[in-house]
Design a protein around this motif. Structure first.
Motif, PDB file in Angstrom:
ATOM      1  N   TYR A 191       0.815  -1.217   0.000  1.00 50.69           N
ATOM      2  CA  TYR A 191       0.000   0.000   0.000  1.00 50.69           C
ATOM      3  C   TYR A 191       0.851   1.271   0.000  1.00 50.69           C
ATOM      4  O   TYR A 191       0.286   2.364  -0.071  1.00 50.69           O
ATOM      5  CB  TYR A 191      -0.922   0.026   1.231  1.00 50.69           C
ATOM      6  CG  TYR A 191      -1.920  -1.097   1.252  1.00 50.69           C
ATOM      7  CD1 TYR A 191      -3.097  -1.028   0.530  1.00 50.69           C
ATOM      8  CD2 TYR A 191      -1.680  -2.250   2.011  1.00 50.69           C
ATOM      9  CE1 TYR A 191      -4.018  -2.061   0.558  1.00 50.69           C
ATOM     10  CE2 TYR A 191      -2.593  -3.298   2.036  1.00 50.69           C
ATOM     11  CZ  TYR A 191      -3.754  -3.193   1.313  1.00 50.69           C
ATOM     12  OH  TYR A 191      -4.644  -4.217   1.329  1.00 50.69           O
ATOM     13  N   ILE A 192       2.171   1.136   0.123  1.00 61.29           N
ATOM     14  CA  ILE A 192       3.046   2.309   0.215  1.00 61.29           C
ATOM     15  C   ILE A 192       3.822   2.450  -1.087  1.00 61.29           C
ATOM     16  O   ILE A 192       4.445   1.487  -1.560  1.00 61.29           O
ATOM     17  CB  ILE A 192       4.015   2.176   1.415  1.00 61.29           C
ATOM     18  CG1 ILE A 192       3.225   1.974   2.716  1.00 61.29           C
ATOM     19  CG2 ILE A 192       4.896   3.401   1.525  1.00 61.29           C
ATOM     20  CD1 ILE A 192       4.093   1.728   3.921  1.00 61.29           C
ATOM     21  N   LYS A 193       3.814   3.641  -1.628  1.00 59.74           N
ATOM     22  CA  LYS A 193       4.551   3.921  -2.852  1.00 59.74           C
ATOM     23  C   LYS A 193       6.004   4.229  -2.531  1.00 59.74           C
ATOM     24  O   LYS A 193       6.312   4.806  -1.490  1.00 59.74           O
ATOM     25  CB  LYS A 193       3.905   5.111  -3.590  1.00 59.74           C
ATOM     26  CG  LYS A 193       4.500   5.396  -4.951  1.00 59.74           C
ATOM     27  CD  LYS A 193       3.773   6.569  -5.613  1.00 59.74           C
ATOM     28  CE  LYS A 193       4.378   6.881  -6.974  1.00 59.74           C
ATOM     29  NZ  LYS A 193       3.698   8.030  -7.629  1.00 59.74           N
ATOM     30  N   GLU A 194       6.906   3.837  -3.415  1.00 59.60           N
ATOM     31  CA  GLU A 194       8.337   4.041  -3.192  1.00 59.60           C
ATOM     32  C   GLU A 194       8.686   5.527  -3.241  1.00 59.60           C
ATOM     33  O   GLU A 194       8.148   6.287  -4.052  1.00 59.60           O
ATOM     34  CB  GLU A 194       9.147   3.269  -4.235  1.00 59.60           C
ATOM     35  CG  GLU A 194      10.611   3.108  -3.873  1.00 59.60           C
ATOM     36  CD  GLU A 194      11.336   2.190  -4.834  1.00 59.60           C
ATOM     37  OE1 GLU A 194      11.492   2.588  -5.997  1.00 59.60           O
ATOM     38  OE2 GLU A 194      11.728   1.077  -4.426  1.00 59.60           O
TER      39      GLU A 194
ATOM     40  N   PHE B 134      10.869  14.249   1.613  1.00 62.38           N
ATOM     41  CA  PHE B 134      10.449  13.117   2.450  1.00 62.38           C
ATOM     42  C   PHE B 134       9.273  13.511   3.343  1.00 62.38           C
ATOM     43  O   PHE B 134       8.395  12.688   3.611  1.00 62.38           O
ATOM     44  CB  PHE B 134      11.623  12.644   3.312  1.00 62.38           C
ATOM     45  CG  PHE B 134      11.273  11.510   4.227  1.00 62.38           C
ATOM     46  CD1 PHE B 134      11.225  10.203   3.753  1.00 62.38           C
ATOM     47  CD2 PHE B 134      10.974  11.743   5.562  1.00 62.38           C
ATOM     48  CE1 PHE B 134      10.880   9.160   4.602  1.00 62.38           C
ATOM     49  CE2 PHE B 134      10.634  10.704   6.407  1.00 62.38           C
ATOM     50  CZ  PHE B 134      10.586   9.406   5.924  1.00 62.38           C
ATOM     51  N   ALA B 135       9.250  14.746   3.806  1.00 63.19           N
ATOM     52  CA  ALA B 135       8.142  15.172   4.665  1.00 63.19           C
ATOM     53  C   ALA B 135       6.813  15.111   3.921  1.00 63.19           C
ATOM     54  O   ALA B 135       5.794  14.679   4.483  1.00 63.19           O
ATOM     55  CB  ALA B 135       8.408  16.587   5.176  1.00 63.19           C
ATOM     56  N   CYS B 136       6.802  15.530   2.637  1.00 64.21           N
ATOM     57  CA  CYS B 136       5.565  15.453   1.855  1.00 64.21           C
ATOM     58  C   CYS B 136       5.154  14.003   1.613  1.00 64.21           C
ATOM     59  O   CYS B 136       3.966  13.658   1.667  1.00 64.21           O
ATOM     60  CB  CYS B 136       5.752  16.177   0.529  1.00 64.21           C
ATOM     61  SG  CYS B 136       6.082  17.951   0.697  1.00 64.21           S
ATOM     62  N   TRP B 137       6.142  13.150   1.328  1.00 62.46           N
ATOM     63  CA  TRP B 137       5.830  11.732   1.091  1.00 62.46           C
ATOM     64  C   TRP B 137       5.333  11.058   2.358  1.00 62.46           C
ATOM     65  O   TRP B 137       4.375  10.285   2.339  1.00 62.46           O
ATOM     66  CB  TRP B 137       7.081  11.032   0.556  1.00 62.46           C
ATOM     67  CG  TRP B 137       6.925   9.555   0.375  1.00 62.46           C
ATOM     68  CD1 TRP B 137       6.420   8.901  -0.695  1.00 62.46           C
ATOM     69  CD2 TRP B 137       7.289   8.532   1.327  1.00 62.46           C
ATOM     70  NE1 TRP B 137       6.438   7.542  -0.499  1.00 62.46           N
ATOM     71  CE2 TRP B 137       6.968   7.287   0.743  1.00 62.46           C
ATOM     72  CE3 TRP B 137       7.847   8.549   2.595  1.00 62.46           C
ATOM     73  CZ2 TRP B 137       7.197   6.088   1.385  1.00 62.46           C
ATOM     74  CZ3 TRP B 137       8.070   7.346   3.241  1.00 62.46           C
ATOM     75  CH2 TRP B 137       7.743   6.130   2.637  1.00 62.46           C
TER      76      TRP B 137
ATOM     77  N   TYR C 132       1.330   8.832   4.399  1.00 61.87           N
ATOM     78  CA  TYR C 132       1.220   7.542   5.101  1.00 61.87           C
ATOM     79  C   TYR C 132       1.402   7.707   6.607  1.00 61.87           C
ATOM     80  O   TYR C 132       1.792   6.766   7.310  1.00 61.87           O
ATOM     81  CB  TYR C 132       2.274   6.572   4.561  1.00 61.87           C
ATOM     82  CG  TYR C 132       2.267   6.440   3.064  1.00 61.87           C
ATOM     83  CD1 TYR C 132       1.296   5.696   2.408  1.00 61.87           C
ATOM     84  CD2 TYR C 132       3.226   7.073   2.275  1.00 61.87           C
ATOM     85  CE1 TYR C 132       1.279   5.581   1.034  1.00 61.87           C
ATOM     86  CE2 TYR C 132       3.221   6.962   0.897  1.00 61.87           C
ATOM     87  CZ  TYR C 132       2.249   6.221   0.283  1.00 61.87           C
ATOM     88  OH  TYR C 132       2.245   6.106  -1.076  1.00 61.87           O
ATOM     89  N   ASP C 133       1.117   8.909   7.108  1.00 60.31           N
ATOM     90  CA  ASP C 133       1.293   9.148   8.544  1.00 60.31           C
ATOM     91  C   ASP C 133       0.345   8.289   9.362  1.00 60.31           C
ATOM     92  O   ASP C 133       0.735   7.660  10.362  1.00 60.31           O
ATOM     93  CB  ASP C 133       1.071  10.633   8.833  1.00 60.31           C
ATOM     94  CG  ASP C 133       1.561  11.023  10.219  1.00 60.31           C
ATOM     95  OD1 ASP C 133       2.155  10.157  10.885  1.00 60.31           O
ATOM     96  OD2 ASP C 133       1.353  12.176  10.640  1.00 60.31           O
TER      97      ASP C 133
ATOM     98  N   ASP D 240      -1.824   1.344  11.682  1.00 61.84           N
ATOM     99  CA  ASP D 240      -1.695  -0.022  11.158  1.00 61.84           C
ATOM    100  C   ASP D 240      -0.375  -0.667  11.534  1.00 61.84           C
ATOM    101  O   ASP D 240      -0.305  -1.886  11.716  1.00 61.84           O
ATOM    102  CB  ASP D 240      -1.841   0.001   9.633  1.00 61.84           C
ATOM    103  CG  ASP D 240      -3.205   0.497   9.197  1.00 61.84           C
ATOM    104  OD1 ASP D 240      -4.125   0.436  10.027  1.00 61.84           O
ATOM    105  OD2 ASP D 240      -3.343   0.956   8.054  1.00 61.84           O
ATOM    106  N   VAL D 241       0.668   0.122  11.639  1.00 68.09           N
ATOM    107  CA  VAL D 241       1.992  -0.438  11.930  1.00 68.09           C
ATOM    108  C   VAL D 241       2.276  -0.418  13.422  1.00 68.09           C
ATOM    109  O   VAL D 241       3.355  -0.792  13.861  1.00 68.09           O
ATOM    110  CB  VAL D 241       3.083   0.347  11.146  1.00 68.09           C
ATOM    111  CG1 VAL D 241       4.417  -0.369  11.179  1.00 68.09           C
ATOM    112  CG2 VAL D 241       2.664   0.530   9.699  1.00 68.09           C
ATOM    113  N   SER D 242       1.320   0.009  14.225  1.00 65.66           N
ATOM    114  CA  SER D 242       1.544   0.102  15.673  1.00 65.66           C
ATOM    115  C   SER D 242       1.747  -1.263  16.312  1.00 65.66           C
ATOM    116  O   SER D 242       2.306  -1.360  17.407  1.00 65.66           O
ATOM    117  CB  SER D 242       0.363   0.817  16.326  1.00 65.66           C
ATOM    118  OG  SER D 242      -0.848   0.105  16.086  1.00 65.66           O
TER     119      SER D 242
END
Length: 428
Positions: free
Chosen positions: A127-130, A141-144, A148-149, A155-157
C-alpha cells in the motif's frame, strides 16, 4: 404289602400332577383354574421296582423357558439403558468441566497468538509507494511521509520499532537508501529508533536552497513579517567526514591541489582550516553566508575566498569557504558551475593530475622523507616466531683484514649510534 406300596405310589403321582398344573397356571394366569373334577383321568402304571417320574408336557416347558428368557431380556435391557444414561450424563459433565477449565485457563493467562511481523510487512508494503527525492518538484520526504502518517501510526503500531524501520527503508528508492546509509556511517540503520529515522530522513531529503518554491514563499513571508532585513542567507552543509564509499574530486587551486569529497547535498564548497595552507593560504574575507548542518547545528565558518579552480581541465572562478571542522566538500555550487551533473562521474573523479612543483619545495615540505638518515617505523610491531626447543648457535666473528679493521669498527659504531645494533657482553 404290594397293594399298600401301589396306593402310596399312586398318591404321589396324583400330588405331582396337581403341582404341575398349579405351576402351569402360575406361568399362564390368563387361563382359568380347572376344577379338580375336570382333570383328565390318568392310568395307574403297574408297580415297578423303581419309581418312575411323570414327564411334563413339552409345550408347557417351552412356554416357561420363553417367558423366563423374556423377563431376563427385559431386565438386561433396563440395566443397559441405565448404564447408557449414566454414561451420557458422565460425558456431558466431563465436557462441561473441560469447557469451564479452558475458560478459566484462557481468562487467567490471556493467551494471544503473536502475529507474524514479516507477513504484516509484506501486506503493508503493497500500500506504500516508493519514495524518490526530487527537490525541484518539491517531492521531499516530509511530503511523502505525510501521505502515510496514519498508516505508520495505526496499522503499523502492532510492530516493534525495528520492524517499522525496516518497512520504512524498504520503501526508499535505491539512490535514497544508499545516500541515507552513507549519511549515518559508521552506524547502522538498526541503531536508530523509528522516530529518529524519520527525523533524519526529513533533514536529509528536505528543502534545498534555490530549488524549492514553497521554501522561497515561506522565507518571503517571514521577511515581510520581520521589521529588519538579514543580509546573509542560511545554507545546508552535509557535515559527514566518512570516506567510505565516497567519491573524491581532485581540485587544482593556484597554490596546490587537494581532493574534495563530492557532496551534492551541500550547497557550498567547504575546506578545513588545516588544509587551507596547502593551497597557499589565500586571503580570507568575512563569510557572507551562515552554514548549518543537516541536523540543524550551526557550522562555524572562518571566512571565504575567491579564486580560479580547475576540475577536469576546466577552469572557473569560485567562492570557497573555510571552516574549523575537518571537512573537504565539493558542493552543488561547483557542480553547477562546471556542469558536472551532465557528464559521467568517472571522468572527473578518477583523473590524476599534478601541478609543477620544484624539488626544493618538496624537500622543505617533507624534510623527513628526503632525509639521508635511516628512518624508524613506529606504526607496527614486529614479532619473530622462533621454533620451539631450539638452542642458539654460537658463530665466531668473521676474519677481517688488518687494513679494513678501522673501517669495520667505524661502521659498527655508526650502527650502534643510530640504534640498529647493540653490544652484548656475553652469550647464552
Amino acid at each position: 404289602m404290594e397293594n399298600g406300596q401301589q396306593h402310596h405310589s399312586d398318591a404321589d403321582r396324583l400330588r405331582i400332577q396337581q403341582q404341575h398344573q398349579q405351576n402351569t397356571h402360575a406361568g399362564n394366569p390368563s387361563q382359568p383354574v380347572p376344577h379338580q373334577q375336570q382333570q383328565p383321568p390318568f392310568v395307574l402304571s403297574p408297580p415297578q421296582h423303581q419309581q418312575q417320574q411323570i414327564p411334563i408336557p413339552a409345550d408347557n416347558l417351552l412356554t416357561q423357558m420363553i417367558h423366563m428368557m423374556q423377563k431376563q431380556q427385559i431386565h438386561y435391557q433396563q440395566q443397559l439403558n441405565q448404564l447408557l444414561l449414566r454414561q451420557q450424563q458422565n460425558e456431558q459433565r466431563a465436557k462441561e468441566w473441560q469447557q469451564t477449565f479452558l475458560r478459566s485457563i484462557t481468562s487467567s493467562i490471556n493467551v494471544q497468538v503473536p502475529p507474524n511481523p514479516e507477513q504484516i510487512l509484506d501486506s503493508l508494503a503493497g500500500y506504500i509507494k516508493e519514495f524518490h527525492y526530487e527537490a525541484e518538484s518539491n517531492l521531499t520526504f516530509a511530503c511523502w511521509y505525510s501521505r502515510y502518517d496514519d498508516l505508520f501510526e495505526k496499522d503499523v503500531s502492532r510492530l516493534d520499532d525495528e520492524a517499522k524501520v525496516r518497512l520504512l527503508l524498504r520503501k526508499m528508492g535505491t539512490v535514497e537508501h544508499e545516500r541515507y546509509v552513507s549519511y549515518i556511517l559508521p552506524r547502522l540503520p538498526k541503531d536508530f529508533s523509528f522516530a529518529q529515522t524519520v527525523e533524519k530522513l526529513k533533514g536529509l531529503f528536505g528543502h534545498r536552497e534555490g530549488y524549492c518554491t514553497s521554501a522561497k514563499k515561506s522565507r518571503g513571508s517571514a521577511k515581510k513579517r520581520k521589521k529588519f532585513s538579514v543580509t546573509s542567507k542560511v545554507v545546508v552543509v552535509k557535515a559527514c567526514s566518512v570516506d567510505k564509499r565516497r567519491k573524491f574530486v581532485p581540485v587544482l587551486f593556484p597554490g596546490g591541489e587537494i581532493r574534495l569529497q563530492l557532496d551534492t547535498a551541500s550547497d557550498i564548497t567547504v575546506i578545513s582550516k588545516k588544509n587551507w595552507p596547502t593551497i597557499g593560504s589565500p586571503v580570507l574575507a568575512p563569510a557572507t553566508v551562515k552554514a548549518k548542518t543537516d541536523s540543524g547545528n550551526v557550522l562555524p565558518l572562518v571566512g571565504e575566498f575567491s579564486c580560479n579552480v580547475s576540475i577536469a581541465k576546466k577552469t572557473h572562478k569560485a567562492v570557497i569557504r573555510v571552516t574549523e571542522k575537518h571537512l573537504q566538500l565539493l558542493g552543488s555550487d561547483l557542480v553547477d558551475s562546471f556542469d558536472l551533473g551532465s557528464v559521467p562521474m568517472d571522468t572527473f573523479c578518477c583523473q590524476v593530475s599534478s601541478a609543477p612543483v620544484s624539488t626544493n619545495s618538496l624537500k622543505k615540505t617533507f624534510p623527513k622523507v628526503f632525509s639521508e638518515e635511516l628512518g624508524l617505523c613506529h606504526k607496527i610491531k614486529v614479532k619473530l616466531n622462533l621454533k620451539e626447543q631450539c638452542n642458539p648457535v654460537f658463530c665466531p666473528k668473521r676474519p677481517v683484514a688488518y687494513a679494513m679493521q678501522d673501517a669495520v669498527n667505524q661502521e659498527l659504531d655508526r650502527l650502534e649510534k643510530i640504534n640498529i645494533i647493540s653490544p652484548v657482553d656475553y652469550l647464552e
